[in-house]
Design a protein around this motif. Sequence first.
Motif, short mmCIF file in Angstrom:
data_model
loop_
_atom_site.label_atom_id
_atom_site.label_comp_id
_atom_site.label_asym_id
_atom_site.label_seq_id
_atom_site.Cartn_x
_atom_site.Cartn_y
_atom_site.Cartn_z
N PHE A 30 1.74 0.86 -0.96
CA PHE A 30 1.70 -0.25 0.00
C PHE A 30 3.12 -0.45 0.56
O PHE A 30 3.92 -1.17 -0.02
CB PHE A 30 1.20 -1.53 -0.67
CG PHE A 30 -0.20 -1.42 -1.23
CD1 PHE A 30 -1.29 -1.54 -0.39
CD2 PHE A 30 -0.40 -1.17 -2.57
CE1 PHE A 30 -2.58 -1.42 -0.89
CE2 PHE A 30 -1.68 -1.06 -3.09
CZ PHE A 30 -2.78 -1.19 -2.25
N GLU A 31 3.39 0.21 1.68
CA GLU A 31 4.73 0.16 2.25
C GLU A 31 4.68 -0.41 3.67
O GLU A 31 3.69 -0.25 4.39
CB GLU A 31 5.37 1.55 2.25
CG GLU A 31 5.63 2.07 0.84
CD GLU A 31 6.46 3.34 0.83
OE1 GLU A 31 6.67 3.95 1.90
OE2 GLU A 31 6.91 3.73 -0.28
N PHE A 32 5.77 -1.06 4.05
CA PHE A 32 5.87 -1.71 5.35
C PHE A 32 6.83 -0.92 6.25
O PHE A 32 7.99 -0.72 5.89
CB PHE A 32 6.40 -3.14 5.20
CG PHE A 32 5.55 -4.02 4.32
CD1 PHE A 32 4.37 -4.57 4.80
CD2 PHE A 32 5.94 -4.30 3.01
CE1 PHE A 32 3.58 -5.38 3.99
CE2 PHE A 32 5.16 -5.12 2.21
CZ PHE A 32 3.98 -5.66 2.69
N MET A 33 6.35 -0.51 7.40
CA MET A 33 7.19 0.16 8.39
C MET A 33 7.63 -0.88 9.43
O MET A 33 6.81 -1.40 10.18
CB MET A 33 6.42 1.28 9.08
CG MET A 33 7.16 1.89 10.28
SD MET A 33 8.77 2.58 9.87
CE MET A 33 8.28 4.14 9.15
N PRO A 34 8.91 -1.22 9.49
CA PRO A 34 9.36 -2.22 10.46
C PRO A 34 8.96 -1.87 11.88
O PRO A 34 8.96 -0.69 12.27
CB PRO A 34 10.89 -2.21 10.28
CG PRO A 34 11.09 -1.73 8.87
CD PRO A 34 10.00 -0.73 8.64
N SER A 35 8.62 -2.87 12.66
CA SER A 35 8.22 -2.65 14.05
C SER A 35 9.37 -2.16 14.92
O SER A 35 9.14 -1.67 16.03
CB SER A 35 7.66 -3.94 14.64
OG SER A 35 6.50 -4.35 13.96
N TYR A 36 10.60 -2.30 14.41
CA TYR A 36 11.77 -1.79 15.12
C TYR A 36 12.69 -1.12 14.12
O TYR A 36 12.93 -1.65 13.03
CB TYR A 36 12.53 -2.91 15.84
CG TYR A 36 13.83 -2.43 16.43
CD1 TYR A 36 13.86 -1.80 17.66
CD2 TYR A 36 15.03 -2.58 15.73
CE1 TYR A 36 15.04 -1.31 18.19
CE2 TYR A 36 16.22 -2.10 16.26
CZ TYR A 36 16.23 -1.47 17.49
OH TYR A 36 17.40 -1.00 18.01
N LEU A 37 13.19 0.04 14.50
CA LEU A 37 14.23 0.73 13.74
C LEU A 37 15.38 1.07 14.69
O LEU A 37 15.13 1.57 15.80
CB LEU A 37 13.71 2.01 13.10
CG LEU A 37 12.73 1.89 11.93
CD1 LEU A 37 12.26 3.28 11.51
CD2 LEU A 37 13.37 1.17 10.75
N ALA A 49 -6.15 -5.01 -4.56
CA ALA A 49 -4.78 -4.49 -4.61
C ALA A 49 -4.10 -4.65 -3.25
O ALA A 49 -2.92 -5.01 -3.17
CB ALA A 49 -4.79 -3.03 -5.03
N TRP A 50 -4.85 -4.40 -2.17
CA TRP A 50 -4.32 -4.59 -0.82
C TRP A 50 -3.93 -6.05 -0.60
O TRP A 50 -2.85 -6.34 -0.10
CB TRP A 50 -5.39 -4.17 0.18
CG TRP A 50 -4.95 -3.98 1.61
CD1 TRP A 50 -4.73 -2.80 2.25
CD2 TRP A 50 -4.74 -5.01 2.60
NE1 TRP A 50 -4.39 -3.03 3.56
CE2 TRP A 50 -4.37 -4.38 3.80
CE3 TRP A 50 -4.81 -6.42 2.58
CZ2 TRP A 50 -4.09 -5.07 4.97
CZ3 TRP A 50 -4.51 -7.12 3.74
CH2 TRP A 50 -4.17 -6.46 4.92
N LYS A 51 -4.80 -6.94 -0.98
CA LYS A 51 -4.54 -8.36 -0.78
C LYS A 51 -3.33 -8.83 -1.58
O LYS A 51 -2.48 -9.59 -1.07
CB LYS A 51 -5.78 -9.18 -1.15
CG LYS A 51 -6.97 -8.91 -0.24
CD LYS A 51 -8.21 -9.67 -0.69
CE LYS A 51 -9.41 -9.35 0.19
NZ LYS A 51 -10.62 -10.08 -0.22
N GLN A 52 -3.23 -8.40 -2.83
CA GLN A 52 -2.08 -8.81 -3.64
C GLN A 52 -0.78 -8.27 -3.07
O GLN A 52 0.28 -8.89 -3.25
CB GLN A 52 -2.26 -8.35 -5.09
CG GLN A 52 -3.28 -9.16 -5.86
CD GLN A 52 -3.18 -8.93 -7.36
OE1 GLN A 52 -2.34 -8.20 -7.84
NE2 GLN A 52 -4.06 -9.60 -8.10
N ALA A 53 -0.84 -7.14 -2.38
CA ALA A 53 0.37 -6.50 -1.86
C ALA A 53 0.99 -7.26 -0.70
O ALA A 53 2.11 -6.94 -0.29
CB ALA A 53 0.07 -5.07 -1.46
#
Length: 389
Positions: free
Chosen positions: A239-246, A290-294
């Motif tokens: 469960f990883e977050f890709m920032p909308s801007y890099l 698991a998705w919800k807890q993340a």
Amino acid sequence: MAASTYHVVLDETVNGRFVVEPALPVDGQVAEGTVLTVRTTPAEGYVLDAGYYSVPGRWGAMYHESMTAEFEVVVDQNKHIGASFVPAAAVAHVEVLHDVVYAQPGVKPLKYDVFTPKGARDLPIIVIIHGGGWTTNDENIMRGLARELTKGGQFVAVSIDYRWAGLADGDAEANSMVDLIEDCYGAIAHIMEHAADYGGDASRIGVTGDSAGGHLSASMATMIERVGDGGFGETEGVFEFMPSYLPAGKSVDVVRDEMLTAIRAAAPSYGVFGGPFLNLYLDDPRIDDAWKQAIMPLHAVPAATVRAVPHYVNRGTKDGLISDAMCTEYVDALVAQGQRVQYVQVGGAGHAFFDWKPDAETRATFAEYGVYYAAEMKAFFASVLSGED
């Protein structure tokens, strides 16, 4: 067939005035599609806070604001039009850069406002994330708090916007909490990239937000380790977050590592940290427990021995949305991980006392509770970000 008309009401103002062209009919009925030009003029000793139009919404009157002296309003439903003004002395300490666009992953350009104390250089930055049930409001609603946090010249404040959950923005596909979290990380990445331009120090950042913004600001502080390009729930257990801007030339790994040392403190106000309030999910069979807890800060608190992230948490005792138990559960999770945390119950306050709107009631609530507790919050951030802790 006669053209459709809508009722337009001009709100009364104090400490300034505004005119609308073309002038409205006596009955206030204006043809659909009419473009009204609004020109504002403050009284002596005052400056424009915002010109606006308002429409009925989820939380009562919903304001759509402009920080320019002249703006246009298209008549496409019943609307109120008005302007608010503040004493010039209340904002004399700060320069404001409005509507910096940092990304556009959907229909809505994502933007933020920068509040820089005059003469600022290398100051810590406080990122403010607005509330509104994840589906309303924008960065303008936190400008009162931004002004307070910049008094004394200790901090630069940046108030950010993000996509609304579901289809509220008009996107073809619904936005999930993951998208909103990724937007907030993207905003912080953009702010860090341009920090020096704003008089700020990219290596010293605090985050705050109220209500839905309480959830998002707590997420910014607790979930940094999961910033990455592995996808969210696409692979079991990842469960990883890709920032909308890099920033150009920087990988997501580099941005994550910079944030791990830069984001040092959080002050979520009357926030949502877990539980059923976060049930704004996509209609997707992959979304399991698991998705919800993340997406819940409650389940993401790092051990202080791994990464310290001091917290200042507050809640009004008359808050009808966020209970003491909801905040206490998060505070207990912080304590269990050895994190420094201060929990303050604001006697007599309801929900959203850090909001700022043109109406007199919201501004009076901010004056009664927001000003004092903004100073308390500022003292907390100073203890962590000033380098003296």
